[in-house]
Design an enzyme around this catalytic site. Structure first.
Site, PDB file in Angstrom:
ATOM      1  N   CYS B 171       0.849  -1.262   0.088  1.00 36.24           N
ATOM      2  CA  CYS B 171      -0.060  -0.005   0.017  1.00 36.24           C
ATOM      3  C   CYS B 171       0.840   1.156   0.077  1.00 36.24           C
ATOM      4  CB  CYS B 171      -0.913  -0.061   1.498  1.00 36.24           C
ATOM      5  SG  CYS B 171      -1.652  -1.664   1.568  1.00 36.24           S
ATOM      6  N   HIS B 311      -3.290   7.914   5.839  1.00 34.49           N
ATOM      7  CA  HIS B 311      -3.317   6.654   4.943  1.00 34.49           C
ATOM      8  C   HIS B 311      -4.938   6.300   5.150  1.00 34.49           C
ATOM      9  CE1 HIS B 311      -2.232   3.196   3.117  1.00 34.49           C
ATOM     10  NE2 HIS B 311      -2.276   2.336   4.087  1.00 34.49           N
ATOM     11  N   GLU B 322      -2.680   4.793  13.209  1.00 30.83           N
ATOM     12  CA  GLU B 322      -2.047   6.245  12.497  1.00 30.83           C
ATOM     13  C   GLU B 322      -2.301   7.426  13.445  1.00 30.83           C
ATOM     14  OE1 GLU B 322      -3.866   6.929   8.822  1.00 30.83           O
ATOM     15  OE2 GLU B 322      -2.466   8.184   8.092  1.00 30.83           O
ATOM     16  N   LYS B 343      -9.466   8.004   1.004  1.00 34.07           N
ATOM     17  CA  LYS B 343     -10.046   6.673   0.791  1.00 34.07           C
ATOM     18  C   LYS B 343     -11.649   6.642   1.265  1.00 34.07           C
ATOM     19  CE  LYS B 343      -5.711   4.171   1.373  1.00 34.07           C
ATOM     20  NZ  LYS B 343      -4.542   5.130   1.782  1.00 34.07           N
ATOM     21  N   HIS B 348      -9.541   2.123  -1.434  1.00 34.04           N
ATOM     22  CA  HIS B 348      -8.134   1.806  -1.115  1.00 34.04           C
ATOM     23  C   HIS B 348      -7.473   1.460  -2.425  1.00 34.04           C
ATOM     24  CE1 HIS B 348      -4.268   0.993   0.028  1.00 34.04           C
ATOM     25  NE2 HIS B 348      -4.520   0.364   1.172  1.00 34.04           N
ATOM     26  N   PHE B 407       1.065  -3.299   4.101  1.00 34.78           N
ATOM     27  CA  PHE B 407       0.782  -4.488   4.568  1.00 34.78           C
ATOM     28  C   PHE B 407       2.040  -5.199   4.168  1.00 34.78           C
ATOM     29  CE2 PHE B 407      -3.118  -7.461   3.522  1.00 34.78           C
ATOM     30  CZ  PHE B 407      -3.481  -7.219   4.638  1.00 34.78           C
TER      31      PHE B 407
END
Lengths: 393, 421
Positions: B171, B311, B322, B343, B348, B407
């Site tokens: 990501c 993110h 986060e 997002k 995503h 990830f």
């Protein structure tokens, strides 16, 4: 000599010939070893299988081993060998500030699930629903993590604690060329002090063979040295399972911690030359730009055996009158790891000050002490790269 | 006189072209209009049957010529479309004449091809049969399994120099592509670089894989409401597609040719996590280190950041971590510092996310408008943030931090500024 020179202080190497730099030196310097080839499992295709490996020697936790399939396990294991050799393994400060560039393709699919879906597809019109049905119920949830390209790097971070940065490049042989080139450029410019680069390829999975054969690239029939496959049935490539990792380090950084280097990395030249009538000249130009005026070089060639690419490389090497060692004759083509193997073997020989003995009857002996070696990888389909290594002084 | 070097004496890296495609549309204007009006691009999946699937919504890009031609074809078209827009805006004509960095998804042979090949023979079973029919396939099938093929074609299309780099840091990939471009310019290897993030890989198998890891939202009933970063009832991310491209250029070279400077890539920072394959370290130290590295690289103190492009995936884990990481870096100020998640509207976009969100961060500064975090109806009381809830906000933004946490533990943060630092 400058403080920002790039030296190679660790080599991790696993192939059908064994594991570790020293084992490869022994196997490759005392006359041509017999290649380890399995011609039955995926006949009519041959491949070079992995040796027996005790994974726990570099991946202590069984839980970590279980989270990976062979490709990631092999890479993580070989990364451990390189870190060990460089005297970095377990040194939290060193690995915690270490950068990493991995070259990777994808991991292993579940061949049994795939086969079951294909078999069922013969009697079902609603194939897309069939996919949903089988994939939602039969896939092991964590298998995805063993397949993701960036998770080889992820596992190296988890197992070996390399966490300064983590980047994964994709794109077959070219990915490794870019990885070495990027690490080299970053160290030379002061953007990094020590970088782990490497990759692995697990050939013992039909999906990996499929990747080559969709382009008709696999050699068929009896095994032959890489330089002698022109005109034989198939596309010329015999794949291998293997992995190579290198610790590239700023000279000053290595000296401060009292490490002796195998060799110095002097130049890396990536290329994406058109595969047309001018290709030989393009390769000759990359050779000239990389080797510059270095004399009496040993060429450690990653020639794949793919007919057109290997013929072009062979012609250029002949033009230069080079003494060549084509290691794919012995360990096979290891795709994303191919260029790392080339640089690793080149550094290994230079570190010993001696050339490998010929890998097949067509290769000339090398006379005199060895002070420099050129590593080549001409991609079987596209992309190429060369690197020059020399004695570290 | 303009200063062409930054606080460390390196060339300042300017952005002179931006291109974007998401489920909201093609191009900056269409995307920006939708994004600032709080419109969602998330919709029911129609590309493949959703029978038996727990998640039946996505932010797929369904309106391009290759939207139904498989992941490789769509990823190429997404990348090509965004790059053409970015290069067009930059005013560069002819061959691009700089390196190409492409963040794109790993490739695999599609099920469409597997079924077709299996049907071409009735001898042997499983992979043995696929291997027997493999060499009879056309070149497009081979290209679809070559990891470097999309970048190879893009390099031809735009006249990029050298060996293009295709990369994956999950990501964080899109941000890494930008970082590689910035580093190349700072090293003086090139006056310009083309960084692209593109992802057209929303296949049934991809969706199922993420679903099996419990990463996806299953709030299918009102698709546009499913992605709800920082909300109490968030339950996963929404799989999506898209692309963005940036033309990066040394400030000196951009000004010399009279190009309009859209913003500056002031700093990049990264740090890998060694904790777990899908979960981040409980103390947030890798994310914290990545943010701090980006700030340090930019030469800007944390007090100079006016807005954070989160993110913000809408997974329970990411948003909590986060918040915790940013609170550690920014302290008390974090409660008042605007932070929003694109997002919430576009889902995503995986390999493309870092690039798309960098593009939107630059537009935030250019336009003086912060896009909202939509679907913020039920705030998570444990996450005390100014998420610019549900409606855009006018704001004078001179520097942005954009986060990408991947990830597999790859974290990359970018600091962008309106003017040279």
């Amino acid at each position: 000599m400058s403080a920002h020179d790039v030296v190679i202080t660790g080599i991790g190497l696993v192939s059908s010939l064994g594991e570790g730099a020293e084992a490869h030196w022994t196997a490759l310097s005392a006359g041509p070893p017999a290649p380890v080839v399995d011609s039955e499992r995926f006949a009519p295709f041959s491949f070079h299988p992995l040796p027996e490996i005790d994974w726990s020697r570099q991946i202590a936790k069984r839980g970590d081993q279980r989270q990976m399939e062979t490709w990631q396990r092999l890479g993580t294991y070989t990364a451990g060998l390189a870190l060990d050799e460089a005297g970095m393994k377990g040194d939290e400060a060193l690995v915690g500030s270490m950068d990493m560039v991995i070259a990777a393709g994808g991991g292993e699919r579940d061949a049994a699930v795939d086969a079951a879906i294909l078999a069922a597809s013969q009697t079902r019109a609603d194939r897309e629903v069939l996919l949903n049905e089988k994939l939602t119920t039969e896939l092991r949830p964590t298998l995805f993590l063993a397949q993701l390209s960036n998770l080889l790097a992820g596992n190296i971070s988890i197992v070996h604690k390399v966490t300064g940065s983590s980047r994964t490049f994709m794109g077959e042989e070219g990915a490794a060329v870019s990885a070495v080139d990027t690490a080299f450029a970053r160290i030379r410019s002061g953007q990094a002090t020590h970088v782990l680069v490497g990759g692995a390829f697990q050939s013992e999975h039909p999906d990996m063979l499929l990747g080559y054969e969709l382009g008709g690239y696999l050699h068929r029939g009896p095994h032959a040295p890489v330089w002698q496959r022109q005109g034989m049935p198939g596309g010329g490539i015999v794949s291998g399972s293997g992995s190579a990792f290198l610790v590239l380090e700023q000279r000053e950084h290595a000296e401060k911690r009292g490490r002796k280097a195998y060799a110095e990395l002097l130049a890396v030249t990536p290329g994406r030359s058109k595969r047309d009538a001018g290709y030989e000249d393009a390769l000759a130009s990359i050779y000239a730009r990389t080797a510059k005026d270095a004399e009496n070089l040993l060429v450690v060639s990653g020639a794949s055996g793919a007919h057109a690419a290997t013929a072009a490389e062979q012609a250029v090497l002949a033009r230069r009158g080079a003494v060549v060692r084509g290691y794919s004759s012995l360990i096979g083509h290891v795709k994303e790891a191919q260029f790392f193997v080339a640089v690793a073997l080149a550094a290994l020989a230079v570190g010993k000050g001696k050339a490998f003995s010929p890998f097949d009857g067509s290769e000339k002996p090398f006379s005199g002490p060895l002070t420099g070696a050129l590593a080549t990888t001409v991609g079987y389909h596209y992309f190429e790269g060369m690197a020059l290594v020399a004695a570290a002084e | 006189m303009t200063k062409y070097t930054d606080h460390l004496g390196r060339p300042v890296v300017a952005v002179t072209g931006i291109g974007v495609v998401t489920s909201l549309g093609v191009g900056k204007q269409e995307n920006w209009a939708a994004l600032t009006s709080g419109r969602s691009g998330i919709h029911p999946i129609t590309r493949f049957p959703v029978d038996l699937l727990n998640t039946r919504i996505a932010g797929t890009v369904d309106f391009l010529g290759s939207s139904n031609q498989g992941a490789t074809a769509l990823t190429y078209e997404l990348a090509e479309t965004a790059a053409a827009e970015a290069i067009g805006q930059s005013g560069l004509a002819g061959a691009f004449d700089g390196p190409l960095f492409l963040a794109s998804p790993p490739v695999e042979l599609s099920w469409h091809s597997r079924f077709a090949m299996y049907g071409q023979s009735d001898e042997q079973e499983g992979y043995a049969r696929l291997l027997a029919t493999a060499s009879k396939q056309n070149g497009d099938v081979f290209d679809s399994v070559m990891f470097g093929a999309v970048a190879d074609r893009l390099a031809d299309r735009f006249g990029a120099t050298g060996l293009p780099i295709t990369l994956s840091t999950a990501c964080a990939s899109g941000a890494t592509a930008i970082q590689l471009g910035v580093e190349a310019i700072r090293r003086g290897e090139s006056d310009r670089a083309l960084s692209i993030g593109a992802d057209g890989s929303a296949t049934a198998e991809a969706l199922i894989r993420f679903s099996l890891l419990s990463a996806l939202s299953t709030q299918n009933d009102v698709p546009e409401k499913a992605s709800k970063p920082f909300s109490k009832d968030r339950d996963g991310f929404v799989l999506a597609e898209g692309s963005a491209a940036l033309v990066l250029e040394s400030l000196e070279s951009a000004l010399a040719r009279g190009a309009k400077v859209l913003g500056v890539l002031a700093g990049c920072g990264e740090r890998a996590d060694d904790f777990h394959r899908t979960r981040s370290k409980p103390d947030g130290s890798p994310a914290i280190a990545a943010v701090r590295a980006a700030l340090a690289d930019s030469g800007l103190g944390e007090d100079r950041i006016d807005y954070i492009n989160a993110h913000g995936t809408s997974t329970p884990e990411n948003d909590k971590m986060e918040h915790m990481s940013l609170s550690t870096v920014f302290g008390e100020r974090m409660r008042r510092l605007p932070i929003s998640s694109n997002k919430s509207m576009i889902g995503h976009t995986l390999s493309a996310a870092g690039a798309i969100e960098a593009a939107f961060s630059l537009m935030t500064m250019l336009e003086g408008v912060i896009p909202p975090t939509i679907n913020y109806d039920n705030p998570d009381p444990a996450i005390e943030l100014d998420v610019v809830p549900n409606a855009k906000r006018q704001a004078d933004v001179s520097a942005v931090l954009s986060n990408s946490f991947g990830f597999g533990g790859q974290n990359t943060c970018l600091v962008m500024a309106r003017e040279p630092v």
